[in-house]
Design an enzyme around this catalytic site. Structure first.
Site, PDB file in Angstrom:
ATOM      1  N   LYS A  79      -4.530 -12.182 -10.625  1.00  0.00           N
ATOM      2  CA  LYS A  79      -5.851 -12.589 -10.142  1.00  0.00           C
ATOM      3  C   LYS A  79      -6.906 -11.539 -10.468  1.00  0.00           C
ATOM      4  O   LYS A  79      -6.599 -10.390 -10.778  1.00  0.00           O
ATOM      5  CB  LYS A  79      -5.795 -12.838  -8.638  1.00  0.00           C
ATOM      6  CG  LYS A  79      -5.553 -11.614  -7.785  1.00  0.00           C
ATOM      7  CD  LYS A  79      -5.707 -11.984  -6.310  1.00  0.00           C
ATOM      8  CE  LYS A  79      -5.802 -10.733  -5.456  1.00  0.00           C
ATOM      9  NZ  LYS A  79      -6.124 -11.026  -4.062  1.00  0.00           N
ATOM     10  N   LYS A 111       0.837  -1.210   0.000  1.00  0.00           N
ATOM     11  CA  LYS A 111       0.000   0.000   0.000  1.00  0.00           C
ATOM     12  C   LYS A 111       0.868   1.255   0.000  1.00  0.00           C
ATOM     13  O   LYS A 111       0.559   2.235  -0.665  1.00  0.00           O
ATOM     14  CB  LYS A 111      -0.930   0.008   1.220  1.00  0.00           C
ATOM     15  CG  LYS A 111      -1.952  -1.133   1.231  1.00  0.00           C
ATOM     16  CD  LYS A 111      -3.351  -0.627   0.963  1.00  0.00           C
ATOM     17  CE  LYS A 111      -4.352  -1.770   0.738  1.00  0.00           C
ATOM     18  NZ  LYS A 111      -4.572  -2.582   1.931  1.00  0.00           N
ATOM     19  N   LYS A 145     -10.501  -5.749  -8.187  1.00  0.00           N
ATOM     20  CA  LYS A 145     -11.049  -4.431  -8.514  1.00  0.00           C
ATOM     21  C   LYS A 145      -9.962  -3.447  -8.912  1.00  0.00           C
ATOM     22  O   LYS A 145     -10.161  -2.597  -9.747  1.00  0.00           O
ATOM     23  CB  LYS A 145     -11.768  -3.857  -7.282  1.00  0.00           C
ATOM     24  CG  LYS A 145     -13.197  -4.285  -7.188  1.00  0.00           C
ATOM     25  CD  LYS A 145     -13.915  -3.439  -6.170  1.00  0.00           C
ATOM     26  CE  LYS A 145     -13.677  -3.929  -4.766  1.00  0.00           C
ATOM     27  NZ  LYS A 145     -14.507  -5.047  -4.394  1.00  0.00           N
TER      28      LYS A 145
END
Ligand code: TRP
Length: 331
Positions: free
Chosen positions: A194, A111, A197
């Site tokens: 994968k 992040k 979103k």
């Protein structure tokens, strides 16, 4: 009976990966365990703090949980922010979570790399809140994907540290759990990793997508010009399409296209057409229910209230005991 806890962050619609990776497990587990399934709206504030979007995102996940078959009479379905005891336990656990171990968490480092301008303390202590979610109900099993393994390990660390600090075997250790032995992996349509979103438009098929949108996304999925030697290994983007077919289509369909691939006769347009129709069929029962449930405000309110009451019953018992263990006393 063993207790199960799992949650999904409320950052928008759920996709096929959420469904086959997590929710299908929830639906099966609800009959065999004491299950708590929640919507992690507090966690969503670490990255999605927009007030105008918050309620809609929570509602979307709640609706899709219900449409997918989680039964609020069998499992406890609740919204994380409806259970303030979770936030209280999070505060206590934070007192014994070390900066170093939090900074080393892979998801935190990812992040920070992705958005260096938004490194808030909530992101840093995300695993502490997740541990609180789990141990507040003294859960031992947590149905999550491989990417959450490290968070589970941290939850065990925090639970054990609490026990050691107060010299009491209070919290049991939670472990990641998959209902079936073979971990279902749903790749994205972009030919890479994968389904997710954050991977870009068109990579994910959402449970709420209309058949037209599903067809459009699948037809645009990354493929190539086809094999030129028989029985050659499939490149990643092609293997991805076959992986999705394996989950949503019949065994015959899989074999049919596998044979065409192996004999160099495959036409990806045909494969994608079939795949789109099979995704449409596989998700139809959920899609049909999504609208009905979304329009039934009374039912949603009742589910959320009922879930909050049941979750708080369990959570407040833990908080009462934890306060006593820590040494808080009333005059
Ligand atoms: N971190 C999880 C995810 O991103 C969501 C989550 C929050 C969770 N709290 C949890 C999952 C507790 C299981 C148990 O998918």
């Amino acid at each position: 009976m063993e207790t199960v806890v799992s949650g999904i962050r409320s950052t928008g619609n759920l996709h096929l990966g959420n469904y086959y990776g997590a929710i299908q497990n929830f639906v099966k587990m609800q009959h065999e365990y004491n299950c708590y399934f929640f919507i992690a709206d507090l966690h969503s504030l670490t990255t999605h703090p927009t007030p105008a979007d918050l309620h809609g995102n929570v509602k979307q996940v709640l609706v899709e949980y219900l449409a997918a078959g989680i039964d609020p009479e069998t499992a406890t379905i609740y919204i994380q922010s409806d259970v303030p005891e979770v936030a209280e336990l999070y505060l206590y656990l934070n007192m014994n979570a070390y900066l170093g171990e939090l900074e080393r968490a892979t998801s935190f480092k990812d992040k920070v790399r992705a958005s260096p301008d938004n490194v808030n303390a909530g992101l840093l202590t995300y695993p502490v809140l997740m541990a609180a979610d789990i141990i507040i109900h003294k859960a031992t099993k947590v149905p999550v994907g491989k990417d959450q393994e490290q968070h589970l390990e941290m939850a065990r660390t925090f639970a054990n540290r609490f026990n050691r600090l107060y010299n009491k075997e209070y919290f049991p250790e939670p472990f990641a759990f998959n209902f079936s032995d073979n971990l279902v992996k749903i790749p994205g349509l972009d030919g890479k990793g994968k389904m997710g979103k954050s991977e870009g438009e068109g990579n994910a098929v959402y449970l709420s997508d209309s058949p037209e949108v599903i067809r459009k996304k699948v037809m645009r999925a990354v493929s190539d010009s086809g094999p030129t030697t028989e029985y050659s290994e499939k490149p990643v983007e092609i293997q991805n399409l076959f992986d999705i077919i394996k989950v949503v289509s019949s065994a015959d369909t899989y074999e049919h296209f596998d044979n065409l691939y192996n004999t160099c006769q495959i036409r990806y347009g045909d494969l994608k057409k079939q795949l789109a129709e099979d995704i449409i069929i596989a998700t139809a029962p959920i899609r049909e229910k999504i609208n009905d449930i979304a329009n039934d405000t009374l039912y949603l309110r009742q589910v959320a209230r009922h879930g909050a009451i049941k979750a708080r019953e369990s959570a407040s018992k833990t908080i009462r005991e934890v306060r006593e263990i820590i040494g808080f006393k009333s005059f």
